[in-house]
Design a protein around this motif. Structure first.
Motif, mmCIF file in Angstrom:
data_model
loop_
_atom_site.group_PDB
_atom_site.id
_atom_site.type_symbol
_atom_site.label_atom_id
_atom_site.label_comp_id
_atom_site.label_asym_id
_atom_site.label_seq_id
_atom_site.Cartn_x
_atom_site.Cartn_y
_atom_site.Cartn_z
ATOM 1 N N THR A 166 0.829 -1.205 0.000
ATOM 2 C CA THR A 166 0.000 0.000 0.000
ATOM 3 C C THR A 166 0.866 1.259 0.000
ATOM 4 O O THR A 166 0.505 2.259 -0.618
ATOM 5 N N LEU A 167 2.014 1.210 0.657
ATOM 6 C CA LEU A 167 2.920 2.354 0.634
ATOM 7 C C LEU A 167 3.379 2.644 -0.788
ATOM 8 O O LEU A 167 3.405 3.802 -1.226
ATOM 9 N N CYS A 168 3.745 1.605 -1.519
ATOM 10 C CA CYS A 168 4.188 1.799 -2.904
ATOM 11 C C CYS A 168 3.058 2.312 -3.775
ATOM 12 O O CYS A 168 3.268 3.158 -4.651
ATOM 13 N N LEU A 169 1.849 1.849 -3.533
ATOM 14 C CA LEU A 169 0.690 2.352 -4.265
ATOM 15 C C LEU A 169 0.456 3.823 -3.950
ATOM 16 O O LEU A 169 0.256 4.644 -4.857
ATOM 17 N N LEU A 170 0.490 4.176 -2.687
ATOM 18 C CA LEU A 170 0.234 5.559 -2.268
ATOM 19 C C LEU A 170 1.309 6.519 -2.758
ATOM 20 O O LEU A 170 1.055 7.724 -2.888
ATOM 21 N N SER A 171 2.518 6.019 -3.023
ATOM 22 C CA SER A 171 3.619 6.903 -3.430
ATOM 23 C C SER A 171 3.551 7.299 -4.898
ATOM 24 O O SER A 171 4.332 8.136 -5.350
ATOM 25 N N SER A 172 2.613 6.731 -5.642
ATOM 26 C CA SER A 172 2.492 7.071 -7.060
ATOM 27 C C SER A 172 2.001 8.501 -7.226
ATOM 28 O O SER A 172 0.932 8.871 -6.731
ATOM 29 N N GLN A 173 2.802 9.337 -7.884
ATOM 30 C CA GLN A 173 2.489 10.728 -8.214
ATOM 31 C C GLN A 173 2.417 11.650 -6.997
ATOM 32 O O GLN A 173 1.876 12.753 -7.089
ATOM 33 N N VAL A 174 2.923 11.214 -5.858
ATOM 34 C CA VAL A 174 3.062 12.097 -4.695
ATOM 35 C C VAL A 174 4.442 11.859 -4.093
ATOM 36 O O VAL A 174 5.114 10.881 -4.418
ATOM 37 N N SER A 175 4.854 12.732 -3.197
ATOM 38 C CA SER A 175 6.160 12.560 -2.574
ATOM 39 C C SER A 175 6.161 11.328 -1.678
ATOM 40 O O SER A 175 5.133 10.947 -1.097
ATOM 41 N N TYR A 176 7.329 10.714 -1.567
ATOM 42 C CA TYR A 176 7.439 9.523 -0.723
ATOM 43 C C TYR A 176 7.141 9.872 0.737
ATOM 44 O O TYR A 176 6.542 9.072 1.460
ATOM 45 N N THR A 177 7.532 11.077 1.153
ATOM 46 C CA THR A 177 7.271 11.508 2.534
ATOM 47 C C THR A 177 5.784 11.534 2.825
ATOM 48 O O THR A 177 5.322 11.028 3.857
#
Length: 233
Positions: free
Chosen positions: A41-52
């Motif tokens: 889910t972290l990798c999904l959420l990081s799409s097109q937004v900052s990793y932070t």
């Protein structure tokens, strides 16, 4: 190469030994099903937004129990609504209120992933560890989960220590490749064919440096992020 390209490459080379020493100890250490899902889910959420932002958002979902298994009483639509509400709530990051950019689509994608794993008797543990070839594991993840593409699946397999043989071609990697003449000027939006072409180039570059691509592109990410923050680019 230009002097900037030389400085960038030297910085990457300097970081690689320390990065590899730190990540090699986790190579093939097996994660639990819950840990695997939270990494996915972290990798999904990081799409097109900052990793932070993605990390803080994922941590919030985990702390609120929204990344645990769906109970028999928790219908998928209700679960998706809970996710959407949580993702729409501003987070305080470094003293600033920040909103996640895609609450609706990510809530839907996470709910579909959770439902597939909970109701279709899928096991992330089996998907990740039964197959030996990381390319085939990546293909399986992409085929199985909506929103998981080449970049997200490659990042996932690296972050869980399953494989450092796949490249994460993000904007930082593309900027580095252009600066060092590994890629021509162009957009960061890549087709699957483009992605695999640049991955092959970056893997061969990493081989020349003597480190796995998963180590080298991590170093590239650090170097390019720092260079941008300090206005070197």
């Amino acid at each position: 190469m230009t002097s900037l390209a030389t400085r960038l490459e030297n910085a990457v080379v300097a970081l690689c030994p320390d990065i590899w020493q730190r990540i090699a100890v986790n190579l093939n250490k097996r994660q639990t099903e819950k840990q695997l899902f939270e990494h996915l889910t972290l990798c999904l959420l990081s799409s097109q937004v900052s990793y932070t932002l993605a990390w803080h958002t994922n941590n919030m979902l985990s702390q609120n129990g929204l990344l645990s298994s769906i109970s028999n009483n928790d219908k998928i639509n209700h679960y998706e609504n809970r996710l959407r509400k949580a993702l729409s709530t501003p987070l305080t990051i470094k003293g600033k209120l920040t909103r996640y950019r895609f609450p609706n689509v990510r809530a839907h994608q996470i709910a579909k992933m959770r439902s597939a794993i909970s109701t279709d008797r899928l096991s992330l543990h089996d998907i990740v560890y039964k197959e030996k070839d990381p390319v085939l594991i990546r293909e399986g993840l992409i085929a199985q989960f909506t929103g998981i593409g080449l970049k997200q699946s490659s990042m996932f397999l690296r972050n869980v220590g399953r494989s450092y043989d796949l490249a994460i071609i993000d904007s930082h990697a593309m900027d580095f490749m252009r600066a060092t003449k590994l890629a021509s000027p162009g957009r960061n939006s890549l087709s699957a064919r483009d992605y695999l072409n640049y991955e092959d180039k970056l893997i061969r570059y990493a081989n020349r440096l003597g480190y796995p691509i998963g180590c080298v592109d991590w170093a590239i990410w650090i170097v390019m992020k720092t260079a941008k923050q300090e206005n070197y680019l």
